[in-house]
Design an enzyme around this catalytic site. Sequence first.
Site, mmCIF file in Angstrom:
data_model
loop_
_atom_site.group_PDB
_atom_site.id
_atom_site.type_symbol
_atom_site.label_atom_id
_atom_site.label_comp_id
_atom_site.label_asym_id
_atom_site.label_seq_id
_atom_site.Cartn_x
_atom_site.Cartn_y
_atom_site.Cartn_z
ATOM 1 N N THR A 1 -14.493 -3.584 2.670
ATOM 2 C CA THR A 1 -13.330 -2.875 3.511
ATOM 3 C C THR A 1 -12.139 -3.616 3.926
ATOM 4 O O THR A 1 -12.278 -4.963 3.659
ATOM 5 C CB THR A 1 -14.094 -1.771 4.691
ATOM 6 O OG1 THR A 1 -13.038 -1.276 5.076
ATOM 7 C CG2 THR A 1 -14.551 -2.681 5.771
ATOM 8 N N ASP B 1 -13.700 5.154 -3.555
ATOM 9 C CA ASP B 1 -12.765 5.712 -2.764
ATOM 10 C C ASP B 1 -12.129 6.724 -3.479
ATOM 11 O O ASP B 1 -11.730 7.985 -2.941
ATOM 12 C CB ASP B 1 -11.766 4.817 -2.094
ATOM 13 C CG ASP B 1 -12.349 3.848 -1.060
ATOM 14 O OD1 ASP B 1 -13.165 4.233 -0.294
ATOM 15 O OD2 ASP B 1 -11.757 2.428 -0.738
ATOM 16 N N THR C 1 8.003 1.119 4.915
ATOM 17 C CA THR C 1 8.660 0.007 4.265
ATOM 18 C C THR C 1 8.966 0.462 2.683
ATOM 19 O O THR C 1 7.943 0.401 2.135
ATOM 20 C CB THR C 1 7.989 -1.335 4.201
ATOM 21 O OG1 THR C 1 7.382 -1.463 5.622
ATOM 22 C CG2 THR C 1 8.708 -2.395 3.792
ATOM 23 N N GLY D 1 2.144 6.875 3.528
ATOM 24 C CA GLY D 1 1.488 5.603 3.648
ATOM 25 C C GLY D 1 1.266 5.033 1.976
ATOM 26 O O GLY D 1 0.434 4.295 1.996
ATOM 27 N N ALA D 2 1.845 5.418 1.237
ATOM 28 C CA ALA D 2 1.641 4.944 -0.123
ATOM 29 C C ALA D 2 1.718 3.462 -0.386
ATOM 30 O O ALA D 2 1.128 3.048 -1.374
ATOM 31 C CB ALA D 2 2.553 5.785 -1.027
ATOM 32 N N ASN E 1 6.800 5.735 2.320
ATOM 33 C CA ASN E 1 6.168 4.718 2.915
ATOM 34 C C ASN E 1 7.377 4.092 3.819
ATOM 35 O O ASN E 1 8.431 4.491 3.708
ATOM 36 C CB ASN E 1 5.936 3.323 2.044
ATOM 37 C CG ASN E 1 4.926 2.771 2.731
ATOM 38 O OD1 ASN E 1 3.676 3.085 3.070
ATOM 39 N ND2 ASN E 1 5.282 1.260 2.668
ATOM 40 N N SER F 1 -20.176 2.704 8.114
ATOM 41 C CA SER F 1 -21.172 2.838 6.781
ATOM 42 C C SER F 1 -22.380 2.577 7.082
ATOM 43 O O SER F 1 -23.311 3.261 6.505
ATOM 44 C CB SER F 1 -20.590 1.825 5.886
ATOM 45 O OG SER F 1 -19.245 2.196 5.411
ATOM 46 N N LYS G 1 -10.335 -5.581 0.000
ATOM 47 C CA LYS G 1 -10.374 -4.739 -1.159
ATOM 48 C C LYS G 1 -9.821 -5.255 -2.611
ATOM 49 O O LYS G 1 -10.272 -4.882 -3.535
ATOM 50 C CB LYS G 1 -10.070 -3.207 -0.901
ATOM 51 C CG LYS G 1 -11.203 -2.630 -0.073
ATOM 52 C CD LYS G 1 -10.649 -1.179 0.011
ATOM 53 C CE LYS G 1 -11.572 -0.251 1.166
ATOM 54 N NZ LYS G 1 -11.366 1.061 1.287
HETATM 55 P P1 ATR Z 1 -4.172 -1.140 4.036
HETATM 56 O O1 ATR Z 1 -3.669 -2.029 3.101
HETATM 57 O O2 ATR Z 1 -5.500 -1.611 4.426
HETATM 58 O O3 ATR Z 1 -3.950 0.471 3.960
HETATM 59 P P2 ATR Z 1 -1.806 -1.592 5.368
HETATM 60 O O4 ATR Z 1 -1.388 -2.438 4.428
HETATM 61 O O5 ATR Z 1 -1.723 -2.157 6.925
HETATM 62 O O6 ATR Z 1 -3.335 -1.456 5.619
HETATM 63 O O7 ATR Z 1 -1.237 -0.271 5.344
HETATM 64 C C1 ATR Z 1 -1.101 0.712 6.138
HETATM 65 C C2 ATR Z 1 -0.221 1.682 5.978
HETATM 66 O O8 ATR Z 1 0.205 2.318 7.178
HETATM 67 C C3 ATR Z 1 1.196 1.190 5.409
HETATM 68 O O9 ATR Z 1 1.425 2.358 4.379
HETATM 69 C C4 ATR Z 1 2.024 1.017 6.606
HETATM 70 O O10 ATR Z 1 3.386 1.341 6.342
HETATM 71 P P3 ATR Z 1 4.115 -0.261 6.033
HETATM 72 O O11 ATR Z 1 3.863 -0.369 4.569
HETATM 73 O O12 ATR Z 1 5.704 0.155 6.243
HETATM 74 O O13 ATR Z 1 3.652 -1.313 6.764
HETATM 75 C C5 ATR Z 1 1.612 2.336 7.152
HETATM 76 N N1 ATR Z 1 2.142 2.423 8.807
HETATM 77 C C6 ATR Z 1 1.442 1.652 9.576
HETATM 78 N N2 ATR Z 1 2.056 1.665 10.874
HETATM 79 C C7 ATR Z 1 3.109 2.636 10.530
HETATM 80 C C8 ATR Z 1 4.036 3.488 11.479
HETATM 81 N N3 ATR Z 1 3.913 3.239 12.569
HETATM 82 N N4 ATR Z 1 4.836 4.336 10.946
HETATM 83 C C9 ATR Z 1 4.652 4.624 9.396
HETATM 84 N N5 ATR Z 1 3.625 4.059 8.583
HETATM 85 C C10 ATR Z 1 2.740 3.224 9.305
#
Ligand code: ATR
Length: 298
Positions: A83, A123, A175, A148-149, A173, A38, A87
């Site tokens: 960031t 964003d 998880t 990664g929702a 996701n 930024s 956030k």
């Molecule tokens: P932020 O909130 O800043 O977006 P975060 O909470 O660490 O950062 O989220 C990162 C995303 O990447 C999450 O959706 C995470 O999945 P989990 O919720 O299961 O942790 C995803 N992510 C990170 N590493 C991953 C991996 N190796 N495989 C699949 N998803 C992954």
Amino acid sequence: MPDVYTLNDLVSREVLDAGEAKPARLAVIGCPIAHSASPGMQQAALDAAGIAARYVRIEVAPGRVGEACERMRALGFIGCNVTVPHKLAVMAACDEVEAAAMTLGAVNTVSFEATLTRGFNTDGPGFVSALADEFGIALAKLKVVILGAGGGAGQALAAQCAMQGVARLVLVNRTVAKLGLLASRLRALAPGCEIQARSFDDPALAETCLASDLLVNTSTVGLLPGEPSILPESCLQAGQLVYDCIYQSARTPLLELAAAKGCRHANGRAMLIHQGALAFQHWFPQSAPLAVMRAALG
Ligand code: ATR
């Protein structure tokens, strides 16, 4: 000027601006913050507009975002970008949060106005503009998969998709437990939208992806060298659009796969530029910083 300031520098103008021709009046706050793109874009826009101010990086530890905002406000800052990981937490430091940012569940832009500290989210709208730039499309009526929702970025973009009237939203996701609340919130927000929550090992994932128009990676997977594509080849086919919000790499492993399959694809650069330009326009309403920011990123 140090590459990164800390809260200890936000004590007085003498300390913060020692040896500088221009005062620091805008910042990006986060942790870590050293690699934020930024400052380059925002400083170029300030300089082009003839505004005598510096845009700086400030490292703010988790839990100290309220204090950071108070200090910036007291020192006469115009605003800041926010960031990871602040956030969500920064919303509590705002007197008012715009309705759209409340819906997205995140604030990435703060404006220190005369009597109020106001929070915005650029964003989500930056994502919409990036898709228009890169693919010439609008989100309404599309079938969209958010990878990664469960993360902060993913939740915000999923909510933006719901607000734009997508026909179907598939939340994916690692998880899957993180998707429950989000899915119910989005169902209430967009009753006409079909919302599914899936894990990456769901046997129906490939079929669902193949029946979708747009796949969006909002996770961090693909950022580090050597990481695999977040989706296997079986989820991709020509005709799909693939957007990866990661901007540090021209082609993440997901985008390599998308290119090999003949999908139209783009990385997160346009989203980075649009969110930055929209933030600047909150601080300086008559400005048009987009071209300067795009050039500054190179
Ligand atoms: P932020 O909130 O800043 O977006 P975060 O909470 O660490 O950062 O989220 C990162 C995303 O990447 C999450 O959706 C995470 O999945 P989990 O919720 O299961 O942790 C995803 N992510 C990170 N590493 C991953 C991996 N190796 N495989 C699949 N998803 C992954």
